[in-house]
Every structure is written in C-alpha cells, then in structure tokens.
Design a protein around this motif. Structure first.
Motif, PDB file in Angstrom:
ATOM      1  N   GLY A  39       0.827  -1.206   0.000  1.00  0.00           N
ATOM      2  CA  GLY A  39       0.000   0.000   0.000  1.00  0.00           C
ATOM      3  C   GLY A  39       0.856   1.249   0.000  1.00  0.00           C
ATOM      4  O   GLY A  39       2.013   1.237   0.436  1.00  0.00           O
TER       5      GLY A  39
ATOM      6  N   LYS B  20      -0.789   3.919  -6.777  1.00  0.00           N
ATOM      7  CA  LYS B  20      -1.990   3.095  -6.856  1.00  0.00           C
ATOM      8  C   LYS B  20      -1.831   2.112  -8.009  1.00  0.00           C
ATOM      9  O   LYS B  20      -2.789   1.622  -8.576  1.00  0.00           O
ATOM     10  CB  LYS B  20      -3.237   3.987  -7.044  1.00  0.00           C
TER      11      LYS B  20
ATOM     12  N   ARG C 220      10.091   1.623  -7.189  1.00  0.00           N
ATOM     13  CA  ARG C 220      11.275   1.271  -6.393  1.00  0.00           C
ATOM     14  C   ARG C 220      11.196  -0.188  -5.962  1.00  0.00           C
ATOM     15  O   ARG C 220      12.220  -0.874  -5.854  1.00  0.00           O
ATOM     16  CB  ARG C 220      11.352   2.173  -5.154  1.00  0.00           C
TER      17      ARG C 220
HETATM   18  N1  CMC Z   1      -2.823  -4.062   4.623  1.00  0.00           N
HETATM   19  C1  CMC Z   1      -4.187  -4.208   4.669  1.00  0.00           C
HETATM   20  N2  CMC Z   1      -5.040  -3.220   4.335  1.00  0.00           N
HETATM   21  C2  CMC Z   1      -4.526  -2.049   3.929  1.00  0.00           C
HETATM   22  C3  CMC Z   1      -3.135  -1.845   3.852  1.00  0.00           C
HETATM   23  C4  CMC Z   1      -2.285  -2.897   4.212  1.00  0.00           C
HETATM   24  N3  CMC Z   1      -0.970  -2.747   4.149  1.00  0.00           N
HETATM   25  N4  CMC Z   1      -2.905  -0.586   3.436  1.00  0.00           N
HETATM   26  C5  CMC Z   1      -4.101  -0.017   3.258  1.00  0.00           C
HETATM   27  N5  CMC Z   1      -5.091  -0.901   3.557  1.00  0.00           N
HETATM   28  C6  CMC Z   1      -6.529  -0.677   3.419  1.00  0.00           C
HETATM   29  C7  CMC Z   1      -7.040   0.354   4.412  1.00  0.00           C
HETATM   30  O1  CMC Z   1      -7.403  -0.248   5.623  1.00  0.00           O
HETATM   31  C8  CMC Z   1      -8.196   0.932   3.657  1.00  0.00           C
HETATM   32  O2  CMC Z   1      -9.262   0.008   3.703  1.00  0.00           O
HETATM   33  P1  CMC Z   1     -10.816   0.533   3.675  1.00  0.00           P
HETATM   34  O3  CMC Z   1     -10.964   1.317   2.411  1.00  0.00           O
HETATM   35  O4  CMC Z   1     -11.619  -0.718   3.716  1.00  0.00           O
HETATM   36  O5  CMC Z   1     -10.979   1.381   4.902  1.00  0.00           O
HETATM   37  C9  CMC Z   1      -7.711   0.948   2.204  1.00  0.00           C
HETATM   38  O6  CMC Z   1      -6.740  -0.098   2.129  1.00  0.00           O
HETATM   39  C10 CMC Z   1      -7.100   2.242   1.745  1.00  0.00           C
HETATM   40  O7  CMC Z   1      -5.951   2.523   2.519  1.00  0.00           O
HETATM   41  P2  CMC Z   1      -5.672   3.914   3.203  1.00  0.00           P
HETATM   42  O8  CMC Z   1      -5.746   3.713   4.653  1.00  0.00           O
HETATM   43  O9  CMC Z   1      -6.515   5.006   2.635  1.00  0.00           O
HETATM   44  O10 CMC Z   1      -4.180   4.171   2.792  1.00  0.00           O
HETATM   45  P3  CMC Z   1      -3.335   5.397   3.310  1.00  0.00           P
HETATM   46  O11 CMC Z   1      -2.996   6.193   2.103  1.00  0.00           O
HETATM   47  O12 CMC Z   1      -3.963   6.127   4.428  1.00  0.00           O
HETATM   48  O13 CMC Z   1      -2.063   4.683   3.927  1.00  0.00           O
HETATM   49  C11 CMC Z   1      -0.090   3.407   4.036  1.00  0.00           C
HETATM   50  C12 CMC Z   1      -0.961   4.333   3.171  1.00  0.00           C
HETATM   51  C13 CMC Z   1       1.218   3.177   3.323  1.00  0.00           C
HETATM   52  C14 CMC Z   1       0.190   4.104   5.399  1.00  0.00           C
HETATM   53  C15 CMC Z   1      -0.875   2.091   4.257  1.00  0.00           C
HETATM   54  O14 CMC Z   1      -1.083   1.447   3.021  1.00  0.00           O
HETATM   55  C16 CMC Z   1      -0.146   1.161   5.217  1.00  0.00           C
HETATM   56  O15 CMC Z   1      -0.338   1.281   6.429  1.00  0.00           O
HETATM   57  N6  CMC Z   1       0.696   0.216   4.678  1.00  0.00           N
HETATM   58  C17 CMC Z   1       1.494  -0.637   5.535  1.00  0.00           C
HETATM   59  C18 CMC Z   1       2.687   0.154   6.080  1.00  0.00           C
HETATM   60  C19 CMC Z   1       3.751   0.391   5.022  1.00  0.00           C
HETATM   61  O16 CMC Z   1       4.122  -0.512   4.291  1.00  0.00           O
HETATM   62  N7  CMC Z   1       4.255   1.632   4.979  1.00  0.00           N
HETATM   63  C20 CMC Z   1       5.371   1.991   4.081  1.00  0.00           C
HETATM   64  C21 CMC Z   1       4.972   2.994   3.051  1.00  0.00           C
HETATM   65  S1  CMC Z   1       6.205   3.139   1.765  1.00  0.00           S
HETATM   66  C22 CMC Z   1       7.551   3.869   2.543  1.00  0.00           C
HETATM   67  C23 CMC Z   1       7.293   5.305   2.838  1.00  0.00           C
HETATM   68  O17 CMC Z   1       7.209   6.099   1.909  1.00  0.00           O
HETATM   69  O18 CMC Z   1       7.232   5.640   4.015  1.00  0.00           O
END
Ligand code: CMC
Length: 431
Positions: free
Chosen positions: A305, A310, A315
C-alpha cells in the motif's frame, strides 16, 4: 482547458485560479480563500492538499512513475551512485566531474565527529533504539559544527549539506557499535560513501570488513532509491521546520523522528518482523493474508500500500530484482524471501488488495537485502534515514531559497466546547 475553478458558497460565486505543474498536474490555488470567503478547506491527513510548488521530485502514482529532477528512478538506479544522485537532488542537475569530486572531497573531509561527541553516545542505554540516538545525535552534532546556528547563507550551504550528509552516516554506524557494546571504528578517507559506512559498521580493530563490491552496490542502491519521495510525512516535517528558519541539522533531526513511525520508514523493520512471525508460526502466509483483511485483527500487510502509488511502486520492482540477485550472489537461502513472494502473489490476486490498489512498496523487499548484508533489524529505518537525507536537504534548500516564503501554519476546524465558565475546585462534580 479553463484554468479557473468556480466555487459557490451561500449562493455567492467565487473564482479560484488553477495552478498547473510542468507535468500538467492541476491544483486549485486557495491562497486567497479565507480572505475572500471566510472559509478554510478541511483535508485531514492532506490526501488532497498540495503544500508547496517544488522542482525536485515527480511522482505519478497511477502510472508508477518516480523521477528525481526529471530523471527516471530506473535510470538512476542503473547508472548513477548515491552521492551523484544526492548532488542532483540538491542542485537540480547532474554534476560535472569537477563538481562531483569537490562534493565527494567535502564528504570525506567532514566524515569525522568531534571527539567529545563520543561521550554523548556513552550516555545512551545499551538497548536504545538507533533512531532515537540518530535524531538526538544529529542535533547534538550541530552544537559542535561552527556556523550551524547562523542564519541560512547560500554561500555556506554546500559545506553544511556535506557535513550533514557525511556525519549522519558516521553517527549511524557509531550508534550501532554502541548498541552492541562494540568499539567505535573511525571512517577511512580512502573509502567512498557507502563502503565507508559498511567499514564503520562491520570492521573490527583487529580485522577489516571484507567489502564485497556487490554488497556495496546493493546498499548504495538502497540509499539511492530512498533519496527522495516528494511531500511524504518526514519531508513535509522537514519543510515545516525549515519554514520557521530553523537550521539544517534541526530540520533533519525532526525528519528522522517523523520517519521512525511504522507507517512510514519504520515499515521496513515491521515487514521483517511480520515475515519472521509468519515463519515462526508455520504459516505459509495464507492465514496472515486473511488477518490483514480483517480490520478487527489490528494487522496490516506491512510493505503493502501507498498513499500515492496506486499501481506499483517503481522502487519495489528494482529492489525485488536486486534482492534476487544479491541472495544468489551471496548464496543465501532465506525462507523469509519465499514467504514474501507467496504473500505478494496471494495479495496480487486477492480482490481486497486489488480493489484497494494495494501493491508492494519499497519496504517489502529492502529488508531482505539488508538482512542478507548483515544489517540488524533495528538499523533498517536508520538506513532509510541516511538514504532520505539528500531529499530532506534539497527540500530544506528549496524552502530557504524561496523569496518571501512564510512560516507554514495550517488552520483547523475547532470541534471542542464553546466558551464555558471556570468552575471552582470544590464545586466540580465528583467522579
Ligand atoms: N494491509 C491491509 N489493508 C490495507 C493496507 C495494508 N498494508 N494498506 C491499506 N489498507 C486498506 C485500508 O485499511 C483501507 O481500507 P478501507 O478502504 O476498507 O478502509 C484501504 O486499504 C485504503 O488505505 P488507506 O488507509 O486510505 O491508505 P493510506 O494512504 O492512508 O495509507 C499506508 C498508506 C502506506 C500508510 C498504508 O497502506 C499502510 O499502512 N501500509 C502498511 C505500512 C507500510 O508498508 N508503509 C510503508 C509505506 S512506503 C515507505 C514510505 O514512503 O514511508
């Protein structure tokens, strides 16, 4: 295309200009909104807010494009080095030989820490997280660097930038040695940036670390791939601090703190912890995928995510190839890589992840490379911080060079109590 947006509030119509970027992105310029309408915009977590105009990095999340100063990340990963890419990010163009040599020499000349700083390292407990040490020591180092607290001066900037970029790697390696109770290894001027870091991390006073070119190259590439990523949480933090005219070391220390969280830079550590948990439990990843889809489980598929990508994080593609190459070269058979590949495969075919456009990000495979190199888990986010330093420096410079730049100061929609009386302590309701 009309570059004016129309807004209607309480029957009154307002025109707002639309700013157009060099890649034709459009943003409604609301800088006069409050003054003309009395309203502000509300965009919690800033998913729709452009906080600045920037010339540094371009991302197209839908198409999976990342370019530093216009150059695709794939090209830089193959042809450039971390230090050259740092110069590109900071100065806006590729350096010529003379400029690159001058910058490399400055990095070498500034690689040492003031000897008294060793006592600061001794003040931390053995189990201190290296990100806490890194942030504290970046600030502490500024006390030993002449002129850091002076107002920003473009003539002194190159030296300040080189000092920060060079010293951060020494601080990181010293923090690691300290956390392991190992003697500090001083930098070696003959080594280039990344080789020198590995030397300080892994050499011993009685035995030099065997610097394998493939390992140096892999880590250099990890640094390079993390070097900037436009207005992410830590870079926005750096710009926010810079807008108050704070010094470059203070801005970088703040950036480190923002990066630390598991939803940002801390994800690379969280990915390996997740893979280790899955491995220990005997799961092949399928049970974990079910849990990650269930919000009540409190689990997420770490390394998956992205707020902006999207499609696919470009990378992640480069890192995945590098990961396979490294493990083959070092003849390492890591069961966590098999689990990671199974998780990726399962997620890419699972409607939950497909519908939400969740793909592997940069952190999904980078941890496996770092494990293979022998970098301990708690240092992963520190590696990200070293890599991100050029981006923070470039963004700091962009803020400071802005003519008439103002302090960043968002507003809010207040939701608390309206005016209420102060109740004397004896008359308050007992609970
Ligand atoms: N696993 C399961 N569900 C997910 C995940 C995931 N890794 N990421 C997003 N979702 C779900 C989220 O719960 C939401 O579901 P719903 O629409 O049913 O409520 C949907 O997908 C949309 O996600 P979002 O919360 O709007 O995404 P966001 O833009 O707020 O958050 C993120 C982005 C990177 C924080 C999130 O995807 C996440 O927590 N990923 C895991 C942590 C991670 O790998 N972070 C590193 C990011 S890359 C390095 C950097 O640039 O820092």
């Amino acid at each position: 295309m009309d570059n004016v947006a129309k807004l209607e509030i309480d029957g009154k119509s307002y025109s707002l200009p639309i700013a157009v970027g060099s890649e034709k992105e459009r943003g409604i310029d609301i800088s006069t909104l409050r003054q003309s309408t009395g309203c502000i915009t509300l965009d919690e977590s800033y998913g729709n807010t452009g906080s600045c105009r920037s010339n540094i990095t371009f991302i197209d999340g839908e198409k999976g494009i990342l370019r530093y100063r216009g150059i695709p990340i794939e090209v830089l990963a193959e042809q450039s080095s971390f230090v050259e890419t740092a110069w590109l990010l900071i100065y806006g163009r590729l350096p010529n030989r003379k400029e690159l040599k001058r910058f490399s020499d400055l990095l070498t000349q500034n690689e040492m820490l003031h000897e008294d700083l060793k006592f600061h390292f001794e003040g931390f407990p053995a189990h201190a997280h290296p990100m806490a040490i890194l942030s504290a020591m970046i600030n502490a180092t500024s006390c030993f660097v002449p002129g850091v607290l002076d107002a920003y001066d473009p003539a002194k900037f190159e030296l300040q930038a080189a000092r920060l970029l060079s010293k951060v790697r020494t601080i990181a390696a010293f923090a690691f040695r300290k956390s392991r109770g190992l003697p500090i290894v001083y930098p070696k001027p003959a080594f280039k940036y990344t080789a020198n870091f590995l030397h300080m991390m892994f050499s011993d006073p009685y035995e030099e670390y065997d610097l394998k070119p493939e390992v140096v190259r892999a880590l250099d590439m990890i640094f390079l791939l993390h070097a900037d990523h436009e207005q992410n949480c830590s870079t926005s933090t750096v710009r926010m601090i810079a807008s108050s005219q704070a010094n470059i070391f203070a801005c970088a220390a703040g950036g480190v703190c923002a990066l630390w969280g598991p939803l940002h830079g801390g994800a690379n550590q969280a990915v390996i912890e997740m893979l280790e948990d899955i491995h220990r439990s005997g799961d092949d990843g399928s049970k974990f995928i079910v849990a990650a889809k269930d919000k009540k489980s409190g689990r997420k598929l770490m390394g998956f995510g992205h707020r902006v990508y999207k499609n696919y994080d470009p990378r992640a593609k480069i890192i995945k190839e590098q990961c396979d190459k490294m493990l083959r070269l070092l003849k390492i058979d890591d069961p966590l890589l098999d689990i990671a590949k199974k998780l990726e495969e399962a997620a890419l075919h699972d409607s939950y992840f497909v519908e939400r456009k969740l793909y592997p990000n940069v952190d999904f495979y980078s941890g496996i490379i770092m494990r293979a190199i022998g970098i301990p888990l708690e240092m992963f986010t520190v590696i990200f911080a070293i890599g991100r330093m050029p981006g923070w420096i470039a963004n700091y410079k962009e803020v400071m060079d802005q003519v008439g730049g103002r302090i960043s100061r968002p507003r809010q929609i207040y939701m608390g109590p309206t005016e209420q009386p102060y109740v004397q302590i004896d008359q308050r309701i007992k609970k």
